[in-house]
Design an enzyme around this catalytic site. Structure first.
Site, short mmCIF file in Angstrom:
data_model
loop_
_atom_site.label_atom_id
_atom_site.label_comp_id
_atom_site.label_asym_id
_atom_site.label_seq_id
_atom_site.Cartn_x
_atom_site.Cartn_y
_atom_site.Cartn_z
N GLU A 186 0.84 -1.19 0.00
CA GLU A 186 0.00 0.00 0.00
C GLU A 186 0.88 1.24 0.00
O GLU A 186 1.99 1.23 0.52
CB GLU A 186 -0.89 0.00 1.24
CG GLU A 186 -1.84 -1.17 1.22
CD GLU A 186 -2.73 -1.23 2.45
OE1 GLU A 186 -3.50 -2.18 2.55
OE2 GLU A 186 -2.63 -0.35 3.31
N GLU B 205 10.54 -1.62 7.44
CA GLU B 205 11.63 -0.90 8.12
C GLU B 205 12.71 -0.60 7.07
O GLU B 205 13.44 -1.51 6.65
CB GLU B 205 12.17 -1.77 9.26
CG GLU B 205 13.48 -1.28 9.87
CD GLU B 205 13.47 0.18 10.32
OE1 GLU B 205 12.56 0.61 11.02
OE2 GLU B 205 14.43 0.90 9.94
N CYS C 111 -0.56 6.18 9.67
CA CYS C 111 0.58 5.39 10.15
C CYS C 111 0.11 4.17 10.90
O CYS C 111 -0.80 4.24 11.71
CB CYS C 111 1.41 6.22 11.13
SG CYS C 111 2.06 7.69 10.42
N1 SAH Z 1 9.60 0.94 10.50
C1 SAH Z 1 9.75 2.35 10.34
C2 SAH Z 1 8.88 2.91 9.24
C3 SAH Z 1 7.39 2.83 9.53
S1 SAH Z 1 6.84 4.43 9.84
C4 SAH Z 1 9.55 3.04 11.65
O1 SAH Z 1 9.21 2.37 12.63
O2 SAH Z 1 9.77 4.23 11.74
C5 SAH Z 1 5.30 4.18 10.56
C6 SAH Z 1 5.16 5.04 11.80
O3 SAH Z 1 3.83 4.89 12.33
C7 SAH Z 1 6.10 4.61 12.88
O4 SAH Z 1 6.49 5.74 13.64
C8 SAH Z 1 5.19 3.73 13.72
O5 SAH Z 1 5.67 3.52 14.99
C9 SAH Z 1 3.91 4.53 13.69
N2 SAH Z 1 2.73 3.76 14.02
C10 SAH Z 1 2.57 2.44 13.98
N3 SAH Z 1 1.32 2.09 14.30
C11 SAH Z 1 0.67 3.23 14.55
C12 SAH Z 1 -0.67 3.52 14.89
N4 SAH Z 1 -1.56 2.57 15.02
N5 SAH Z 1 -1.01 4.82 15.06
C13 SAH Z 1 -0.10 5.80 14.87
N6 SAH Z 1 1.17 5.59 14.51
C14 SAH Z 1 1.55 4.31 14.35
#
Ligand code: SAH
Length: 401
Positions: A101, A214, A390
């Site tokens: 996506e 990641e 996110c």
């Molecule tokens: N793996 C990388 C890239 C993914 S970014 C990283 O962790 O940064 C996606 C972002 O959304 C990350 O900051 C993650 O922690 C956050 N995230 C994950 N689940 C979420 C949710 N349910 N609500 C808000 N942010 C979330």
């Protein structure tokens, strides 16, 4: 862009250099070198989605290219559009059948979106995936639930940007009178059969590696994708308009600092004690907060650039005054306080046990950090309606389509 070489049809996911293929076709057809730049400009910068639209090359060459190559490396299965047309999510089917996506977000409310922003057009951010699924398994994030399927190739990563460029060019983004009267896309409406709407609705100004996966666990391909995004002959984005987000892989931080010091870095921190971070983000057991701190200090010494810390506020879990104190203490211990910025993020429900913190709690948390001298923003959550916010990507296993 990829060619429809017989090796690559069906489930074959073998990689190839699409630009090499294009160069070969041009040479075989006795075409001059500048044809390559004309074609590249049309595809990467103008967002042409069909060779037949490239008017600067001969009909013959257009036909040959159409026969031999395909511009995108995936099929577009669906595009969901939020009611206010400010968030769009695409479901993309890769050559091997895997699905990813990608999200297009407007940082402005739709009703203001037709107004030009200072000095130019409406701006969009593209949120791209770097892996199919994710190996990190953070307990609050929907993407990691199914584990990692595979890494994306650089081309599959940058094609997400190319696709949105094409989409914006072809469809407009829902803000003209004509578009407002068009039917709201529903489950049964696919990209292919939506009405083609107006042309030219602003442009992509930012790219964030915050979709599925990641990025630092797929560094080789992410690196190539970053090179293509900033390449003046290809996408031509400025480094500072691109952000890479990581849960904190020291090796990746080192690579980014050394190879792309101008690209923005976001750290998904979310918890400021090892005890809590271990519980919700298993990666912390491998690289704990102390190790992350060392990598961040090293990053500063190499780049002297600002770092954005993402902190998703989970009710009753990481939103107390004690948590704010722990965060403030941790950040101060990194040093370079003027270069640290905290983004407090509203948690997007993913059907799990977590709840978003209340507005009141969020503001108290922010005030506490600010009193300690931190620079803080509460980030509005965009894209929820299309489950493109996110942590929601692929969360519902595509059944929303
Ligand atoms: N793996 C990388 C890239 C993914 S970014 C990283 O962790 O940064 C996606 C972002 O959304 C990350 O900051 C993650 O922690 C956050 N995230 C994950 N689940 C979420 C949710 N349910 N609500 C808000 N942010 C979330």
């Amino acid at each position: 862009m990829r060619c429809l070489d017989s090796r690559l049809r069906g489930n074959d996911t073998k990689l190839f250099m699409q630009l090499e293929k294009l160069k070969k076709i041009l040479t075989d057809n006795g075409e001059l070198k500048f044809r390559l730049s004309q074609i590249q400009k049309a595809i990467y910068q103008d967002g042409v989605s069909d060779f037949s639209e490239i008017s600067t090359i001969s009909k013959n060459l257009r036909e040959t290219l159409e026969k031999e190559m395909k511009i995108l490396s995936f099929e577009v299965e669906k595009v969901l559009v939020s009611k206010d047309k400010s968030s769009l999510k695409a479901l993309l089917k890769l050559a091997d059948g895997n699905k990813i996506e990608s999200v297009l977000l407007s940082p402005m409310p739709a009703r203001n979106a037709t107004h030009s922003v200072a000095g130019g057009e409406k701006k969009w951010s593209v949120c791209i995936s770097s892996q199919v699924g994710c190996p990190l398994n953070c307990s609050f994030c929907a993407t990691g639930k199914g584990g990692l399927q595979r890494n994306l190739t650089a081309e599959e990563i940058t094609d997400q940007v190319l696709f949105w460029r094409q989409y914006i060019r072809k469809q407009g983004t829902g803000n003209s009178e004509q578009e407002k009267n068009a039917p709201h896309p529903s489950d049964s409406v696919t990209w292919q059969n939506q009405n083609l709407l107006i042309k030219e609705r602003g442009q992509i100004s930012n790219i964030v590696y915050m979709g599925m996966g990641e990025p630092f666990l797929n560094w080789e391909e992410v690196k190539k994708s970053l090179r293509d995004l900033v390449d003046k002959n290809l996408f031509a984005f400025g480094s500072r308009s691109i952000s890479v987000s990581t849960a904190g892989i020291p090796e990746g931080l080192k690579n980014l600092a050394e190879e792309f010091p101008q690209i923005n870095l976001a750290i998904s921190l979310h918890f400021a004690t090892d005890e809590k971070r271990n519980r919700f983000m298993p990666i912390n057991k491998k690289y704990n907060l102390e190790e992350l701190k060392g990598a961040l200090k090293d990053y500063f010494s190499k780049t002297n650039r600002q770092i954005f810390f993402e902190y998703v506020l989970l009710s009753g879990i990481n939103d107390s005054e004690e948590d704010a104190y722990a965060l403030s203490t941790y950040l101060k211990s990194i040093g370079h306080r003027q270069l640290l910025h905290v983004n407090l993020i509203a948690y997007n429900e993913t059907g799990e046990e977590f709840k978003a913190s209340s507005g009141n709690k969020t503001h108290l948390f922010k005030d506490f950090l600010e009193k300690g001298g931190m620079s803080v923003t509460i980030r509005k959550s965009l894209g929820q309606e299309v489950a493109g916010a996110c942590g929601q990507l692929a969360g519902n296993k595509l059944k929303i389509f």
